[in-house]
Scaffold this motif. Structure first.
Motif, mmCIF file in Angstrom:
data_model
loop_
_atom_site.group_PDB
_atom_site.id
_atom_site.type_symbol
_atom_site.label_atom_id
_atom_site.label_comp_id
_atom_site.label_asym_id
_atom_site.label_seq_id
_atom_site.Cartn_x
_atom_site.Cartn_y
_atom_site.Cartn_z
ATOM 1 N N PHE A 81 0.843 -1.200 0.000
ATOM 2 C CA PHE A 81 0.000 0.000 0.000
ATOM 3 C C PHE A 81 0.872 1.241 0.000
ATOM 4 O O PHE A 81 1.764 1.373 0.834
ATOM 5 C CB PHE A 81 -0.916 0.009 1.225
ATOM 6 C CG PHE A 81 -1.547 1.347 1.478
ATOM 7 C CD1 PHE A 81 -2.310 1.961 0.500
ATOM 8 C CD2 PHE A 81 -1.361 2.007 2.676
ATOM 9 C CE1 PHE A 81 -2.875 3.211 0.709
ATOM 10 C CE2 PHE A 81 -1.912 3.256 2.910
ATOM 11 C CZ PHE A 81 -2.677 3.852 1.925
ATOM 12 N N VAL A 82 0.606 2.114 -0.942
ATOM 13 C CA VAL A 82 1.366 3.353 -1.043
ATOM 14 C C VAL A 82 0.403 4.529 -1.175
ATOM 15 O O VAL A 82 -0.551 4.463 -1.950
ATOM 16 C CB VAL A 82 2.317 3.322 -2.264
ATOM 17 C CG1 VAL A 82 3.011 4.652 -2.429
ATOM 18 C CG2 VAL A 82 3.347 2.212 -2.108
ATOM 19 N N GLU A 83 0.648 5.564 -0.387
ATOM 20 C CA GLU A 83 -0.111 6.796 -0.544
ATOM 21 C C GLU A 83 0.802 7.806 -1.243
ATOM 22 O O GLU A 83 1.895 8.102 -0.751
ATOM 23 C CB GLU A 83 -0.555 7.342 0.816
ATOM 24 C CG GLU A 83 -1.387 8.608 0.687
ATOM 25 C CD GLU A 83 -1.664 9.268 2.043
ATOM 26 O OE1 GLU A 83 -0.811 9.137 2.945
ATOM 27 O OE2 GLU A 83 -2.714 9.924 2.167
ATOM 28 N N ILE A 84 0.355 8.303 -2.386
ATOM 29 C CA ILE A 84 1.173 9.213 -3.173
ATOM 30 C C ILE A 84 0.859 10.656 -2.800
ATOM 31 O O ILE A 84 -0.305 11.051 -2.749
ATOM 32 C CB ILE A 84 0.921 9.004 -4.694
ATOM 33 C CG1 ILE A 84 1.171 7.539 -5.086
ATOM 34 C CG2 ILE A 84 1.754 9.967 -5.523
ATOM 35 C CD1 ILE A 84 2.597 7.086 -5.026
#
Lengths: 389, 208
Positions: free
Chosen positions: A350-353
């Motif tokens: 999971f990555v939040e940009i």
């Protein structure tokens, strides 16, 4: 851009519209209880399917997208919605992968929907078209995948409503989905999002040209209503910062306000343009049907209210991506999914940009987003034995 | 949230952590940084690894390298995982930065059939001397950040850690103590000598 198709007689001959059409005679059981038949699914493909049919990527389009992800739109001539990441050497590399994009059921670019002709009556379906759901869209997409002779999808990817389809795919057919990338998505449509959709639908239905849904038969078109719906929705795709950066309070081709209701401000002019451009390529009833499908989406509800149950024993590799300034499908929604996937001990990244571009960021040039996506897909390709020679 | 340590290949303690992990196992690395341990385990031991990392830059670097990592932290996110979901839950040089170390250690041995924890030993003679002779908060190469900025809010000695395990009903299956260069000492890892001379402790734990 073409491919050799598995030989099947159900494929219809080339249409005026680019891409392919699958004509289905066998009834499709929809969530609403209606058995739909016969019907058509329009789709487009890019790249080539490899020998063992292991390199297929299904791209699921968003509410107002269509199957023309990587080529000029047949109506507007504008570049495809995901040309930023599709192409030779790009993140979704057409030299390595076989990309499929299906116009959703209920859509208006060739798949059966309210704007198409009901074979039973010879008239446009209009509101007699059955109400469809995200799961119904996935059922239709699965028919295309089977038609193409693909047993396992290397990846199912999509943003927004496309992300909802990705989640539905992974939950319903985990064994068919090697990797799943729901971008700026959620496991259910929030009350706020349903509310925004309702504003759009009311705008359409309040247009006298809508004619209780029969406008096609009467040779009319609820352009104003649809344009207002698009304008309202478009605001939700952006962010306060992005609007301010782009327009601020700048005036449109004038030095002072006019003390009237012309588009004095650039932001007004921009929104009006978005609304007007939209009605050329989109059907108002389709907009009603597809927004409804999103409203009805609630993945946990299909699994005793426990979202983790949707992903129990899933072999799928997940990568969730959200954007900091997205207030339509905020990071908290992705986080809830991550929690459920962890609770199911699924394989998840999971990555939040960080970006100020709002919900629309998944369609825009975001280098960090591309790098993440590239890394994830590359990693999956290695596990799948699809690494470059 | 990792600390500065020896460079070149795996950071000092990580080599010893890796040695404790069996091939083809399932590993959760909490505070995985840029994913060095996970990448090493995937390449050398065919481990099915997952990571949790607080810094967005670290998470992005991991995912770019094909590792399965989510953004999160030990205090908040361990509760989401089912019991015995992993063969090993690893927490390397992060325990001292958690808000509730006891709960975190208990969660580690719940999620992992085994937990591997490494941490800097606050009982090291140089730290004791620093405080007693200079009267200032100790700063070493492992604890290089001044007291007012450090994320290390729950420092402990090796004997403190052993006592915590005892209290929490956690079995110490294996342990090794290291000098500043990551070289192991031969004396009893849980004894007074280790507590005085080791800079780092690496412990493999399980529920009693």
């Amino acid at each position: 851009m073409t491919l050799t198709h598995p030989q099947e007689s159900r494929s219809s001959p080339p249409q005026a519209r680019p891409g392919h059409e699958l004509r289905v005679e066998k009834p499709l059981m929809l969530d609403c209880g209606v058995a739909l038949a016969p019907f058509t699914i329009a789709y487009q493909t890019y790249g080539k399917l490899n020998q063992d049919r292991s390199n297929a990527i299904l791209m699921c389009h968003a509410l107002t997208g269509d199957q023309y992800a990587a080529e000029p739109h047949p109506i507007t001539g504008k570049a495809g919605w995901w040309t930023t990441i599709i192409g030779p050497g790009k993140v979704l590399d057409t030299d390595r992968y076989f990309l499929i994009c299906v116009n959703v059921l209920g859509g208006c670019m060739g798949s059966s929907g309210p704007a198409e002709t009901d074979p039973a009556t010879g008239k446009p379906w209009g509101l007699s078209f059955p109400v469809i759901t995200i799961a119904d869209m996935v059922r239709a997409e699965k028919l295309v995948i089977e038609h193409l002779g693909i047993e396992t999808l290397f990846c199912v990817i999509g943003g927004s409503m496309g992300g909802m389809q990705v989640l539905q795919w992974a939950a319903t057919h985990p064994e068919l989905v090697f990797s799943a990338v729901p971008i700026a998505a959620a496991a259910r449509h929030s009350a706020q999002n349903i509310a925004f959709h309702e504003v759009g639908r009311q705008a359409i239905m309040a247009d006298p040209e809508w004619c209780a849904g029969n406008y096609l038969e009467q040779g009319r078109k609820p352009e104003r209503g649809l344009a207002v719906a698009r304008m309202a929705a478009h605001i939700t795709y952006l962010s306060e910062q992005a609007l301010h950066r782009k327009f601020g309070r700048s005036l449109q081709n004038r030095k002072a306000v006019t003390y009237g209701f012309d588009a004095d401000f650039q932001v007004e002019s921009y929104l009006r343009h978005q609304g007007i451009a939209f009605v050329d390529r989109f059907d108002a009833n389709s907009y009603l049907y597809i927004t409804r499908a999103m409203d009805y989406f609630d993945l946990a509800a299909e699994y005793e209210g426990v979202l983790a149950n949707a992903f129990r024993n899933s072999p799928t590799r997940f990568c969730l991506i959200s954007f900091t300034s997205d207030w339509l499908f905020p990071t908290s929604e992705s986080r809830e999914l991550v929690q459920a996937l962890n609770a199911a001990a699924a394989n998840v990244s999971f990555v939040e940009i960080e970006t100020d571009k709002g919900h629309d960021a998944f369609l825009l040039d975001e280098p960090e987003f591309f790098a993440t996506l590239r890394g994830f897909i590359e990693g999956c390709a290695r596990h799948r034995g699809l690494a470059t020679e | 949230m990792t600390l500065n340590g020896s460079s070149g290949g795996l950071r000092g303690d990580l080599g010893h952590v890796a040695d404790m992990i069996g091939p083809k196992s399932r590993v959760l690395d909490i505070g995985c940084g840029d994913g060095a341990l996970l990448a090493h385990l995937a390449a050398e031991k065919q481990v099915d690894g997952r990571g949790i990392e607080l810094s967005q830059a670290g998470v992005n670097a991991c995912v770019r390298h094909g590792l399965s990592v989510i953004q999160g932290d030990a205090d908040r996110d361990l509760a989401d995982y089912p019991s015995a979901a992993f063969d090993y839950a690893v927490l390397s040089q992060t325990l001292q930065a958690t808000r509730n170390p006891r709960l975190v250690v208990e969660e580690l041995v719940r999620i992992g059939k085994r937990a591997i924890v490494s941490f800097p030993n606050f009982g090291h003679w140089r730290i004791r001397a620093h405080l007693s002779l200079r009267g200032r908060m100790p700063m070493t190469h492992l604890l290089a950040i001044p007291w007012y900025e450090t994320p290390n809010i729950h420092l402990c000695t090796i004997r403190d850690f052993v006592a915590l395990c005892d209290e929490a009903g956690i079995r110490i299956e294996r342990s090794v103590t290291l000098d500043g260069a990551g070289r192991p000492f031969s004396f009893n890892p849980t004894g007074h000598l280790a507590n005085l001379f080791a800079e780092l402790g690496v412990f493999m734990l399980s529920r009693r």
